[in-house]
Design a protein around this motif. Structure first.
Motif, PDB file in Angstrom:
ATOM      1  N   ASP A   2       4.939   6.517 -10.593  1.00  9.49           N
ATOM      2  CA  ASP A   2       6.051   6.242  -9.250  1.00  9.49           C
ATOM      3  C   ASP A   2       7.305   5.971  -9.935  1.00  9.49           C
ATOM      4  O   ASP A   2       7.415   5.372 -10.974  1.00  9.49           O
ATOM      5  N   LYS A  42      -3.476   9.593   7.320  1.00  8.82           N
ATOM      6  CA  LYS A  42      -3.198   8.472   6.418  1.00  8.82           C
ATOM      7  C   LYS A  42      -4.632   8.064   6.010  1.00  8.82           C
ATOM      8  O   LYS A  42      -5.724   8.114   6.677  1.00  8.82           O
ATOM      9  N   SER A  43      -4.306   7.412   4.828  1.00  6.38           N
ATOM     10  CA  SER A  43      -5.762   6.849   4.134  1.00  6.38           C
ATOM     11  C   SER A  43      -5.908   5.396   4.836  1.00  6.38           C
ATOM     12  O   SER A  43      -5.004   4.915   5.694  1.00  6.38           O
ATOM     13  N   ALA A  56       0.913  -1.255   0.065  1.00  3.37           N
ATOM     14  CA  ALA A  56       0.212  -0.032   0.010  1.00  3.37           C
ATOM     15  C   ALA A  56       0.825   1.316   0.085  1.00  3.37           C
ATOM     16  O   ALA A  56       0.477   2.168  -0.548  1.00  3.37           O
ATOM     17  N   ALA A  57       1.969   1.194   0.737  1.00  2.00           N
ATOM     18  CA  ALA A  57       2.944   2.445   0.460  1.00  2.00           C
ATOM     19  C   ALA A  57       4.183   1.837   0.846  1.00  2.00           C
ATOM     20  O   ALA A  57       4.497   0.524   1.311  1.00  2.00           O
ATOM     21  N   SER A 111      -5.710   2.669   3.651  1.00  2.85           N
ATOM     22  CA  SER A 111      -4.663   1.720   3.226  1.00  2.85           C
ATOM     23  C   SER A 111      -3.237   2.060   3.747  1.00  2.85           C
ATOM     24  O   SER A 111      -2.379   1.281   3.350  1.00  2.85           O
ATOM     25  N   TYR A 118       4.257  -4.500  -4.370  1.00  2.00           N
ATOM     26  CA  TYR A 118       3.934  -3.014  -4.563  1.00  2.00           C
ATOM     27  C   TYR A 118       2.632  -3.224  -5.843  1.00  2.00           C
ATOM     28  O   TYR A 118       2.581  -4.119  -6.262  1.00  2.00           O
ATOM     29  N   LYS A 137      -1.663   4.989   3.366  1.00  2.00           N
ATOM     30  CA  LYS A 137      -0.769   6.105   2.284  1.00  2.00           C
ATOM     31  C   LYS A 137      -0.761   7.378   3.380  1.00  2.00           C
ATOM     32  O   LYS A 137      -2.023   7.731   3.683  1.00  2.00           O
ATOM     33  N   ARG A 157       6.721   8.767  -5.334  1.00  2.00           N
ATOM     34  CA  ARG A 157       5.836   9.105  -6.267  1.00  2.00           C
ATOM     35  C   ARG A 157       6.224  10.384  -6.979  1.00  2.00           C
ATOM     36  O   ARG A 157       6.874  11.255  -6.432  1.00  2.00           O
TER      37      ARG A 157
END
Length: 537
Positions: A420, A521-522, A302-303, A524, A325, A526, A435
Motif C-alpha cells: 500500500d 465486493k469481497s 478493511a478498505a 470484508s 488499517y 474490498k 494499493r
C-alpha cells in the motif's frame, strides 16, 4: 526513516488464545451475556461459552484432532461458529476459516492447500461442503454440521453430538510463538490466495496492541456483522470484544433493514464496519426510520474510508467515526485511531482521511517503491508517498508452503511490505493513498482509484462507485468509473465525467463511465476490481 507508535509498548503474554481470553476470567463476568444470535435471540453467557468450547475441544481430541492438525471452518457468523472456532484452537489444532460464499471448488482448493483433515460447517452450506469434502477425502464422520440433525440421521455429527460426548478438554502443550492458531487465506500484496500463517502469539499480540486504543468495555453491546471467517471480524470481534467481556450481537450476513433493526433492538453502542456499510448509513433513506441513538462509536476498516463519507455518517447519526488499517498478514490491525481520536495524547483529533497511528510495539517505514530509499519524515505537512512497511509481533510467520511469496513480502529485517502507498505527517498519523498495484498510470502520472471513488460518492445521484484502469484505443491506461445510480435518477455518463473533471487535476479525469447495478465486493468490503476488469475485457 523509521518511526514508531506514539503509544507505550504493551506486554504480550506468552500464552495461547484460549488462555488470553478465558483462563483468568473474573467470576463476576461468567454470567454476563457473551453472545446473542440476532436471528433467534439465543443468548450465551461467558460461563456457557467456555464450557462449550472446552467440550468441543474434548470431542475433537477424541476424534484424533490435536496439535499439528488443521480443521476447516465453513460457516456464517453465529454463536455456533464462535464455539467451534475456539474449540479447534483449544484442542491444539489450527483453524483454516473458509469464506462462506465459496463454491465447492474454492473450498476444496483451500482444504487441500491447508491439508485439513476435518471440516465443520452448517446445514445451509452442506451441499458445497459435502462436495468439497468428498473431493479431498474427508469422510462423512469428519464433516461436522453444527446445526444438523445429528450423526444418526444424516451421517454427520452436529454440535449437540460434540457437546453430549462429555470428553474433557485435552491437556495440550505448544509454543505460542511458533504454533499456528489460524490459516486464513489472502491474496496478499499480489497473486492467488495464500495461507497466512498466524501463530497464537500473533493473535494474542494484536489483542494486546489494540486493547488500550479501542477502549472496548464490558457494558458495550457490539454488532458482529463483519464475518468471523475474515481476520478483521476474527480479531476485533471474536477475540478482542470477548476479551473486553462485551456482548456480541451476531448477524450471519449484512442486510440493511435487519442491521438497523438489530442496532435499535439491542441498543448497540460500538460498531465495527467496512466502507460499504458507511455508504448505506450516509445515504440510504431507511436509516431515518430507526432509533440509532445508542451508538457512540463506529470504526471502519478493511478498505479505505473516505473522510467526507465518514464525516457524513458522523453528522447524520451523531456518533464518533474512526478508521483503522491492517491486513491478514498483520493479524490484522497495524494502525488505528484511538477511541478519543487522539485528543488526549496529541490535543487534536486525527482527520478521517488518515487511518490513525501505528499500534504499540511496531516499527514503520515508508519507502520509495522506485528507489528503495526511505521517504524522509516530515517536519510539516505530509511526507512524499511510498510503500508502507511494518515490523512487529503481529507480523505473520509467512505464507504456507510458499517461501518465495514469503520472501517477497517479509524482508530480512522482518519488515512486512504491505503493498500500500502511504504518507505520514509530523505526528505519526498515516494516510493510505491506494494499493500500489491498483494505481492507474496515465501518461506517466499516478492516479489513485480510491481518490476518484471517494469523489464520486459525493455526488447526490451516485450510491456507489469503483474505478479501474483500462486501455483506450491507443493502448494508454485511463481511469474508468463503474457507477451505481441512486434509485429514481437518470444520471448520464457525460454528467459523471463533467462532475469529476471540475474537481480534479486534468490527468485524474474519469474518461469512461459504465452504469451497473452493484459494485462487486469481497466479504470484508474490498472492491473486487479484477471482476470489473474482466467485465470490460
Amino acid at each position: 526513516m523509521m518511526f514508531t507508535s506514539p503509544f507505550p509498548d504493551v506486554e504480550i503474554p506468552e500464552v495461547s488464545v484460549f488462555d488470553m481470553l478465558f483462563t483468568d476470567i473474573d467470576q463476576t463476568d461468567l454470567d454476563r451475556i457473551a453472545l446473542i444470535d440476532a436471528a433467534d435471540g439465543t443468548r450465551t453467557t461467558y460461563r456457557e461459552l467456555i464450557g462449550r468450547v472446552n467440550a468441543t475441544a474434548g470431542a475433537l481430541a477424541a476424534r484424533g484432532v490435536g496439535v499439528g492438525d488443521v480443521v476447516g471452518l465453513l460457516a456464517p457468523n453465529s454463536s455456533l461458529f464462535a464455539v467451534a472456532f475456539h474449540g479447534i484452537l483449544r484442542a491444539g489444532a489450527t483453524a483454516t476459516t473458509v469464506n462462506a460464499l465459496f463454491t465447492a471448488q474454492d473450498i476444496a482448493k483451500q482444504l487441500t492447500d491447508a491439508r485439513a483433515t476435518m471440516l465443520i460447517t452448517v446445514s445451509a452450506l452442506l451441499p458445497q461442503a459435502e462436495e468439497a469434502a468428498r473431493s479431498v477425502g474427508i469422510t462423512p464422520g469428519r464433516l461436522i454440521v453444527l446445526d444438523g440433525e445429528g450423526e444418526n440421521a444424516t451421517g454427520h455429527p452436529n454440535a449437540d453430538d460434540l457437546l453430549a460426548q462429555g470428553t474433557p478438554a485435552p491437556q495440550v502443550s505448544f509454543d505460542p510463538a511458533t504454533h499456528l492458531a489460524v490459516l486464513p487465506y489472502s491474496s496478499g500484496t499480489t497473486g492467488n490466495p495464500k495461507g497466512v500463517m498466524l501463530t497464537h502469539r500473533n493473535l494474542v499480540a494484536n489483542m494486546a496492541q489494540i486493547r488500550p486504543l479501542l477502549g472496548m468495555r464490558s457494558d458495550d453491546n457490539m454488532l458482529a456483522v463483519l464475518p468471523f471467517f475474515h481476520i478483521y471480524g476474527m480479531t476485533v470481534l471474536l477475540n478482542a470484544a470477548l476479551q473486553a467481556r462485551a456482548t456480541l450481537v451476531v448477524m450471519p450476513r449484512f442486510e440493511l433493514a435487519a442491521f438497523l433493526d438489530t442496532i435499535q433492538e439491542h441498543r448497540i453502542t460500538y460498531n465495527f464496519i467496512a466502507p460499504p456499510v458507511a455508504v448505506a448509513l450516509a445515504k440510504h433513506p431507511l436509516v431515518d426510520e430507526y432509533d440509532l441513538s445508542s451508538l457512540h462509536t463506529i470504526l471502519s476498516g478493511a478498505a479505505p474510508l473516505d473522510a467526507e463519507l465518514g464525516n457524513a455518517v458522523a453528522e447524520r447519526l451523531g456518533v464518533r467515526v474512526l478508521q483503522g488499517y491492517g491486513m491478514s498478514e498483520l493479524s490484522p490491525v497495524s494502525h488505528v485511531m484511538p477511541l478519543d481520536g487522539g485528543q488526549a495524547h496529541f490535543g487534536e483529533v486525527a482527520p478521517l482521511s488518515s487511518c490513525g497511528w501505528p499500534v504499540p510495539n511496531t516499527l514503520n517505514k515508508i519507502v520509495d517503491p522506485v528507489t528503495g530509499q526511505d521517504v524522509a519524515y516530515p517536519t510539516a505537512g505530509l511526507s512524499e508517498p511510498g510503500e508502507l512497511w511494518v515490523k512487529g509481533p503481529n507480523v505473520m510467520t509467512g505464507y504456507l508452503g510458499n517461501a518465495e511469496a514469503t520472501a517477497g513480502t517479509i524482508d530480512s529485517d522482518g519488515f512486512l511490505h504491505t503493498g500500500d502507498l502511504a504518507q505520514v505527517d509530523r505526528i505519526g498519523r498515516v494516510f493510505i493513498v491506494d494499493r500500489l498495484k491498483e494505481l492507474i498510470k496515465y501518461k506517466g502520472y499516478q492516479v489513485p482509484p480510491a481518490e476518484l471513488e471517494a469523489l464520486l460518492l459525493t455526488h447526490p445521484d451516485i450510491s456507489d462507485s469503483a474505478v479501474v484502469g483500462v486501455a483506450d484505443d491507443d493502448g494508454e491506461e485511463i481511469p474508468k468509473a463503474f457507477v451505481v445510480r441512486r434509485a429514481g435518477t437518470d444520471l448520464t455518463a457525460d454528467e459523471v465525467i463533467e462532475f469529476v473533471a471540475g474537481r480534479v487535476a486534468p490527468y485524474k479525469k474519469v474518461r469512461r463511465v459504465e452504469f451497473i447495478d452493484v459494485i462487486p465486493k469481497s466479504a470484508s468490503g474490498k472492491i473486487l476490481r479484477k471482476d470489473l476488469r474482466t467485465s470490460t475485457a
